[in-house]
Design an enzyme around this catalytic site. Sequence first.
Site, PDB file in Angstrom:
ATOM      1  N   THR A 111       0.901  -1.157   0.000  1.00 18.54           N
ATOM      2  CA  THR A 111       0.000   0.000   0.000  1.00 18.54           C
ATOM      3  C   THR A 111       0.929   1.194   0.000  1.00 18.54           C
ATOM      4  O   THR A 111       2.098   1.032   0.335  1.00 18.54           O
ATOM      5  CB  THR A 111      -0.816   0.054   1.329  1.00 18.54           C
ATOM      6  OG1 THR A 111      -1.309  -1.237   1.630  1.00 18.54           O
ATOM      7  CG2 THR A 111      -1.959   1.033   1.263  1.00 18.54           C
ATOM      8  N   ARG A 140     -13.111  -7.267  -4.534  1.00 15.79           N
ATOM      9  CA  ARG A 140     -12.566  -7.322  -3.168  1.00 15.79           C
ATOM     10  C   ARG A 140     -12.090  -5.931  -2.748  1.00 15.79           C
ATOM     11  O   ARG A 140     -11.418  -5.243  -3.491  1.00 15.79           O
ATOM     12  CB  ARG A 140     -11.395  -8.303  -3.110  1.00 15.79           C
ATOM     13  CG  ARG A 140     -10.693  -8.393  -1.731  1.00 15.79           C
ATOM     14  CD  ARG A 140      -9.481  -7.477  -1.647  1.00 15.79           C
ATOM     15  NE  ARG A 140      -8.739  -7.650  -0.384  1.00 15.79           N
ATOM     16  CZ  ARG A 140      -7.759  -6.852   0.006  1.00 15.79           C
ATOM     17  NH1 ARG A 140      -7.409  -5.825  -0.739  1.00 15.79           N
ATOM     18  NH2 ARG A 140      -7.120  -7.065   1.149  1.00 15.79           N
ATOM     19  N   GLY A 158      -0.387  -3.382   5.096  1.00 19.27           N
ATOM     20  CA  GLY A 158      -0.268  -4.774   5.538  1.00 19.27           C
ATOM     21  C   GLY A 158      -1.406  -5.621   5.007  1.00 19.27           C
ATOM     22  O   GLY A 158      -2.026  -5.279   4.001  1.00 19.27           O
TER      23      GLY A 158
END
EC number: 3.4.19.5
Length: 308
Positions: free
Chosen positions: A168, A196, A220
């Site tokens: 990210t 998703r 994460g």
Amino acid sequence: MNPIVVVHGGGAGPISKDRKERVHQGIVRAATVGYGILREGGSALDAVEGAVVALEDDPEFNAGCGSVLNTNGEVEMDASIMDGKDLSVGAVSAVRCIANPIKLARLVMEKTPHCFLTDQGAAQFAAAMGVPEIPGEKLVTEKNKKRLEKEKHEKDAQKTDCQKNLGTVGAVALDSKGNVAYATSTGGIVNKMVGRVGDTPCVGAGGYADNDIGAISTTGHGESILKVNLARLTLFHIEQGKTVEEAADLSLGYMKSRVKGLGGLIVVSKTGDWVAKWTSTSMPWAAAKDGKLHFGIDPDDTAITDLP
């Protein structure tokens, strides 16, 4: 207030030597962009957006033009941004065919009565706002095509590495007026189901900003971060009187012990204390404050240089 910006390029497994230099350059560039905005009197909100745009535009990072591919080989991106002054929020999920989802998230914040738009609604809003549409394949890199093939092959062989899907990008900032902000953006996880959505666009999980406490951006395993509300949990510990370092260790430790999730985060408090912490193998990060640039990728690997 002395302005500060901290950026991260995603919690990850080991980063190869040849990639390290490119990742290092990209993360330093993003921090420099964000700090430049603050130094010229720009807001924390402008700074985090500017820093994240720089990372979305860098194919080394899993956001924007470096986004990983879903199971159909397509890019679907999520992003969110928040202003700690009045808790204004903008978020988008499952967006395609735009270069900078973080810019669209900010438009949601400023040009709609809503906080969060998704998929087709987000696409229609982007078109109405004049955001240029780019062909989906322009966001697909050869590297990410190979990653998808490898992932599908390994999934068949029942091999999973819990660290490969942690990328990210994000930024937090404190400006000279004492306002804080965060921005987080991602392409999600390799071979994800169509539609998703992870933690990144979810306020309280992927990030949070409140002038009364501070600002945080997380990275994460998205499902783990969602389960523990990692961003708000960390700020809760700060509210309870913990230092930024203690708060980061507590919340990341809880995520690891409770749901076996790995990740990382960057925090700046309302008083200008900051930290970059992670439980994954590595997390590229950089912080700019008082004319100095701090940066690192692996634990115990921090360098400090003067800003230009």
